[in-house]
Each structure stands twice: as structure tokens, then as C-alpha cells.
Design a protein around this motif. Sequence first.
Motif, short mmCIF file in Angstrom:
data_model
loop_
_atom_site.label_atom_id
_atom_site.label_comp_id
_atom_site.label_asym_id
_atom_site.label_seq_id
_atom_site.Cartn_x
_atom_site.Cartn_y
_atom_site.Cartn_z
N ASN A 202 23.87 13.33 76.69
CA ASN A 202 24.23 12.75 77.69
C ASN A 202 24.18 11.38 77.31
N TYR A 203 25.06 11.16 76.35
CA TYR A 203 25.11 9.33 75.56
C TYR A 203 26.71 9.17 76.91
N PHE A 204 26.60 9.38 77.42
CA PHE A 204 27.75 8.88 78.91
C PHE A 204 27.29 10.00 79.96
N ASN A 205 27.82 9.94 80.98
CA ASN A 205 27.79 10.46 82.40
C ASN A 205 28.43 11.25 81.83
N LYS A 206 27.60 13.13 81.74
CA LYS A 206 28.05 14.39 81.81
C LYS A 206 29.01 14.57 80.03
#
Length: 298
Positions: A202-206
Motif C-alpha cells: 500500500n505504497y499508495f492506495n491499492k
Amino acid sequence: MNYWIPKLISEAKSELILIVPYIKVSPNIFKALKKVDDKGIDITLVYRENKLSAGEKNKLNSFSHLNLLHHPNIHCKCYYNGDLLILGSMNLYEYSEKNNREMGILLHKEMMKDLDLNMQGWDSDSKAIFDDAIFEIKEIINGAQVEKLSEKGKSKNFKIEIIKTDEEYEIEKSNRLNKYFLNKKFKAFEETENNWVSKCENYFNKVDVLIENNRIAIQFNLPENELKSLYQKWKLTYQEYEFPAIKYYWNYHSSNLLIYRDSVSYDWDNVGRGENYHNKLAEAIGQIISKYRILTGR
């Protein structure tokens, strides 16, 4: 054996491990060990307890960078320099060099990895064979008693880099990444058997990010229909060299998007491995994330 053991010793680049029950070094072996010692490379030598004469011990103690250990019941003969590994029957014994019929096997660390890559679909597990040998080396050293440590061995609390596992190396890499990526936390992750990468879920959303040796993998965790839609939109504007300093590929909707360094447009070789390097990695990931956000509206 008479050719490759001195060669393995003299070509050590960072550390050298020798495990043999019996030692009476020949002039040939002594010369190779002296060459390594003069280069400041630590030699870790494990022999069988009570099987080393006072004269041989004095000869070995003349080396400044020697870690000398003994073990009560070793019988194996093993020579390792971080790159080449020899397992065989021959001791570091002058009589053996001249008179005995000896056999052994020579393994090359990187070639064993390459063999597995090239043998996909075959029953090949070459790297596992190498890893098993390194594990046994660690077990023997762990079970041995220390007689003498080099200054480097004392200062590093006797940590031998060349017998670290891939998992241990990846844990160290993840810790380095976390110093620069702040709230983005990477962990060592076994992507496939014996293949470790640093992964931030989840580095970024999804979106997960996996940092491997020579590339970055971006994993979009979307439902199948959304992933197909994103892939089709992405392909409409896709260019391999779309972003500076990197090139990237996304070959199929269900595969990871792969980012590689582009040394033509950016001097990756001389950027080092410090803040500038990690900032550039973050920038490359950020460019992909930005496009992802535009195309998905997230």
C-alpha cells in the motif's frame, strides 16, 4: 584441486573461509594466504580441535587478518571466498597435495543463480544447493570455539558478510530504504522460493512497490475488470522512455509494471547509494503513481 584451491584463496575480494580438519600448509598454500593477508582481507580458518601442531599454529598466527577457530568433530573440507566454493576431500595438507587421490566440486555463486534462471521448466534447484552449503558453513562456525580474532573480526563482532543469507541482505536493504522513504515502510519479502525483495504494501492506495536488485516492480491491486480498463487506458499513451532517468514496461494487465534505470539519460552509475539515489527512486515511483491517479481518478 591443486590449481583451484590456491586460486580460490588468492582471488578472495572481501573475506575468505577455510574449513578443514587437518592443516600443514604447503609453500603454495602459504603464498596464497600471504597474498590475501597482505591485501587486508580477513581469513576465517576452522580446523578440528587438537589437530594443529604448535609449529603450524605459529605459522598461521603470523597472518594479521586471521580468525582462527576450532571445532570438535568436523570432517568436511570446504573453501569459500564469497564467489567460488569448493567442497571436496582435500585438507590443507602438503602430503595430500603431493600423494593423495583427491576429488571435489567447484561451485560459482552467480553461475548457480543463472543456471536456475536458464533451466526454468526443468527440475533445477542449483541455488538451493549453494544456499544449503552456506547454511552448513554458518552452523560449523557457530559451533566452533574462537582461538584468535583479527582486529576487523573484533570490531565487527565477528560478522562474516559472505555467509549472510539472501533474507538477511534483504532485511538490511529494507532498513536502508526506510531511512529515506520515511512513512513508506519496506519489509523483506520472499516473492518466490529463495528470491527475496524489499516490499512496501500500500505504497499508495491499492498499489504495492517491490524494489529488486536492478528494477522496481509496481503491483496494482485492483479487481480484474478495473485492472483491464486501466491497462487499456495506459497503453494509449505508453512510451518506454516516457519519464526521465527510467524506462518501464507493462506487458500484460495481470503482470507487474517494471521500472529500470536508464543510464543514457541519467548517470545512475555515479549517483552513489545515498540520499540522491533514493530520492531518484522515489521520483521514478512517483511518476508512475501520478499517471495511475490520473487514469483511475483516485
